[in-house]
Design a protein around this motif. Structure first.
Motif, PDB file in Angstrom:
ATOM      1  N   GLY A 139       0.793  -1.220   0.000  1.00 28.06           N
ATOM      2  CA  GLY A 139       0.000   0.000   0.000  1.00 28.06           C
ATOM      3  C   GLY A 139       0.826   1.270   0.000  1.00 28.06           C
ATOM      4  N   SER A 140       2.142   1.149   0.182  1.00 23.25           N
ATOM      5  CA  SER A 140       3.017   2.322   0.206  1.00 23.25           C
ATOM      6  C   SER A 140       3.586   2.608  -1.185  1.00 23.25           C
ATOM      7  CB  SER A 140       4.162   2.111   1.206  1.00 23.25           C
ATOM      8  OG  SER A 140       3.666   1.916   2.512  1.00 23.25           O
ATOM      9  N   GLN A 141       4.291   3.729  -1.318  1.00 23.20           N
ATOM     10  CA  GLN A 141       4.882   4.083  -2.601  1.00 23.20           C
ATOM     11  C   GLN A 141       6.068   5.016  -2.397  1.00 23.20           C
ATOM     12  OE1 GLN A 141       1.598   6.081  -4.609  1.00 23.20           O
ATOM     13  NE2 GLN A 141       2.419   8.076  -4.061  1.00 23.20           N
ATOM     14  N   MET A 142       6.852   5.191  -3.450  1.00 19.81           N
ATOM     15  CA  MET A 142       7.927   6.179  -3.432  1.00 19.81           C
ATOM     16  C   MET A 142       7.992   6.831  -4.808  1.00 19.81           C
ATOM     17  SD  MET A 142      11.344   3.786  -3.446  1.00 19.81           S
ATOM     18  CE  MET A 142      11.693   2.600  -4.761  1.00 19.81           C
ATOM     19  N   ARG A 143       8.433   8.095  -4.833  1.00 21.04           N
ATOM     20  CA  ARG A 143       8.627   8.810  -6.098  1.00 21.04           C
ATOM     21  C   ARG A 143      10.126   8.893  -6.370  1.00 21.04           C
ATOM     22  NH1 ARG A 143       4.920  13.791  -7.507  1.00 21.04           N
ATOM     23  NH2 ARG A 143       3.555  11.954  -7.640  1.00 21.04           N
TER      24      ARG A 143
END
Length: 660
Positions: free
Chosen positions: A564-568
């Protein structure tokens, strides 16, 4: 509210279904637009079982039919109805604590007593749909529901705004007294949107058992009327904490070969997968079997739109109630038995060798160390690994004797305490108490969590100060641990213990934490920092992050699951993109044991692995298409165990490269 006998209730539900009347109602969203028309609908109702238990001592409930699963437009609402038969000897009394029946949120989705995104009272992020509480979907509708009567519970569900398939599990509870039987009752809600597959209702939805070599029958209704559907199995419990099917690294449902199909729409079948089963009047009826003792599976029905014999993407699917294929019934006689599988909802247990099934009812005699106990107490105690002395009668008109000689169901949990900023405050003055129960403990044990202020001793035990209870908690089904957060503590040293109480002896078995200290002054918050970030596998172009690549990021603290997490990330020529740990995007995991990265050994739960299943989600186009290595992480929302977010700017390594 009319209270019905089983015969009248069955007749009414059956008549509604035969007449094509749905037991659920759909309410449109308040706002509407002249854009493309979206129409909500409700599938066919699910009729009651052919028979239910009756007259069990104490509080008991048996599932007795429900309305169909809704397909809703974003934001629309639907009224859900479920019938429960009072199979116990006590009546349910509205407005009286310890006697009033509710429907509580259950496992696996959203979890035991947890808020749901499908309904609630507006608390803890739940939508305000008129539930009695965020974790109580409905209260008994009649003032009194006596033994042998049926209560029709109703509650409202609201579609989230994001298209997809959502799940809500419910379980009846006598508030302030006891949870009643868990039949695995759930609501499947499909929210419409572009390229979103609608759910396929599969009945029965409740758990069942069948002797190995015999069959259980299922029906599926496919409203979109394709020419055929595929049939397969998944191991139970089949849904994860998000209400999704368990998937592999490529996003396909993980299928099971522990059972086989034997009849599909009247024709013989074989194997654990049926490719393109023809429909008959939008339906498919099938029988399943297994020769593997204690195999525990769900059948699934889906439209294989891309023809790859896998359930993936947004293909329409449905899941039937789980079935356990148990060994043959035990023969009459006396013997010692070590318990294997247990189902208190269906009143049986098997031996640990999976050679025999022992069934019990209210006519039998139950004992703990030769002292007589009630059926309700027996069901509280029995669990995998227990030892019993059994005098069994295969003729169920005769009474069997079940004597628990060694009860393992309420052993002490292991306890770990960690000082951190669990409330997102500026200092580390909170303690997170994680307690993990042995695999042999029964479900729904109520654990007491206690704290003492202590002196300079290095360890915690029964003599470490005066313990006082902080709260009581239950570990949700499908999990083996929970975390309790003790917030805003004063400077000093503390010990924690968590205990399980035996309901027949009253003895409590405690597990103890290590000693923890709130420093003077409290230590400032320390968000997690990444120490190493690199591409460890390059499956496509070695110069670009693309499908098949594997990224690993090592942190200086234990982390929560990255799902459910993310990074740019951004490369040197200006391309930026989001790498998201979502169901149909990237597969993200946390190391369960130690892992070596760059020659350094990192402890469990500190290394995030991202297996790229799709191209990163583009944000800004650069001079050259694609994310050219090396790339820099510019932001990310991975969090540590206490919920503190990743300190990207303060990290030692946020440059992802190959080699690094």
């Amino acid at each position: 509210m009319l209270e019905l006998t089983p015969m009248r209730a069955a007749f009414l539900i059956g008549s509604l279904i035969l007449a094509g009347v749905s037991l659920g109602e759909v309410a449109p969203a308040a706002a509407s637009t002249p854009a493309a028309v979206c129409t909500s609908s409700v599938g066919p109702g699910i009729p009651p079982p052919a028979s239910v238990p009756s007259g069990l001592p104490g509080f008991h409930a048996a599932w007795y039919g429900q309305s169909g699963y809704p397909t809703l437009c974003p934001g629309d609402r639907s009224t859900a109805t479920v019938a429960y038969y009072n199979s116990g000897s006590f009546g349910w009394v509205r407005g009286r604590m310890g006697e009033m029946a509710f429907l509580g949120t259950s496992d696996p989705v959203p979890g035991h007593d947890q808020p749901s995104q499908l309904g609630g009272d507006g608390q803890l992020g739940s939508p305000a749909t008129g539930w009695p509480r965020y974790n109580r979907a409905a209260a008994q509708p009649a003032d009194y529901v006596g033994p042998g009567q049926v209560a029709w519970f109703q509650f409202t569900v609201q579609a989230p705004t994001a298209p997809g398939n959502y799940v809500l599990y419910i379980r009846p509870v006598i508030e302030g007294a006891t949870w009643m039987e868990d039949f695995g009752v759930y609501w499947l809600v499909s929210v419409k949107g572009a390229n979103t597959g609608e759910l396929i209702p599969v009945t029965p939805t409740s758990e069942g058992d069948a002797e190995i070599g015999t069959t259980r029958e299922y029906d599926a209704t496919v409203n979109s009327a394709p020419s055929c559907v595929d049939l397969a199995f998944v191991d139970a419990p089949g849904l994860n904490f998000e209400g999704r099917l368990i998937t592999d690294s490529n996003g396909a449902a993980v299928l099971s070969t522990a059972a086989t199909f034997v009849i599909v729409n009247g024709a013989s079948a074989s194997g654990s997968y049926v490719d393109c089963a023809a429909l008959s009047a939008n339906q498919v009826r099938f029988h399943v079997t297994s020769d593997i003792a204690n195999s525990y599976v769900h059948p699934i029905v889906f439209q294989d739109l891309n023809g790859n014999n896998k359930l993936d993407g947004t293909e329409p699917w449905g899941i039937g109630g789980p079935v356990r294929f148990v060994p043959p019934e035990a023969a009459t006689g006396s013997r010692s038995v070590t318990v294997g599988a247990v189902s208190t909802a269906l009143d049986y247990f098997t031996d640990s060798g999976a050679t025999a099934t022992y069934r019990y009812d209210s006519n039998d005699t139950f004992q703990r160390s030769a002292a007589e106990i009630s059926l309700a107490q027996f069901e509280l105690l029995i669990s995998r690994g227990d030892a019993l002395s059994v005098s069994y009668q295969a003729d169920h008109t005769q009474a069997s004797i079940f004597n628990i000689t060694n009860d393992l169901g309420r052993e002490a949990p292991s306890v770990d305490a960690l000082v951190d900023s669990w409330d997102r405050g500026p200092t580390q003055n909170d303690v997170g108490v994680r307690f993990t129960e042995p695999a042999t403990n029964v479900d729904d044990v109520v654990y007491t969590i206690q704290r003492s202020s202590t002196g300079p001793g290095a360890t915690c035990d029964a003599s470490s100060g005066a313990y006082a209870e902080l709260t009581q908690m239950v570990i949700g089904r499908g999990r083996d641990s929970e975390i309790y957060v003790d917030r805003n503590l004063a400077v000093g040293a503390y010990c924690y213990r968590v205990g399980a109480t035996n309901p027949t002896t009253g003895a409590t078995a405690f597990g103890y934490s290590q000693r923890v200290v709130i420093n003077n002054p409290p230590t400032p918050v320390a968000p997690p920092r990444s120490l190493d970030a690199r591409v460890t596998t390059s499956a496509g172009s070695p110069a670009v992050i693309d499908n098949g690549d594997v990224i690993k990021i090592a942190f200086d603290k234990a982390m929560q699951s990255p799902v459910g997490s993310q990074m740019r990330v951004q490369d040197a020529d200006g391309t930026s993109a989001d790498i998201r740990c979502l169901l149909f995007e990237q597969a993200c995991t946390l190391n369960s044991g130690t892992e070596t990265l760059g020659g350094i050994v990192y402890p469990a739960n500190t290394v995030v692995t991202i297996a790229m299943r799709t191209e990163p989600r583009g944000v800004t186009a650069g001079a050259t298409a694609g994310l050219q290595l090396n790339v820099t992480v510019t932001s990310g929302d991975f969090v540590d165990l206490a919920g503190n977010p990743w300190d990207v700017s303060g990290s030692e390594d946020v440059t992802i490269g190959a080699p690094d």
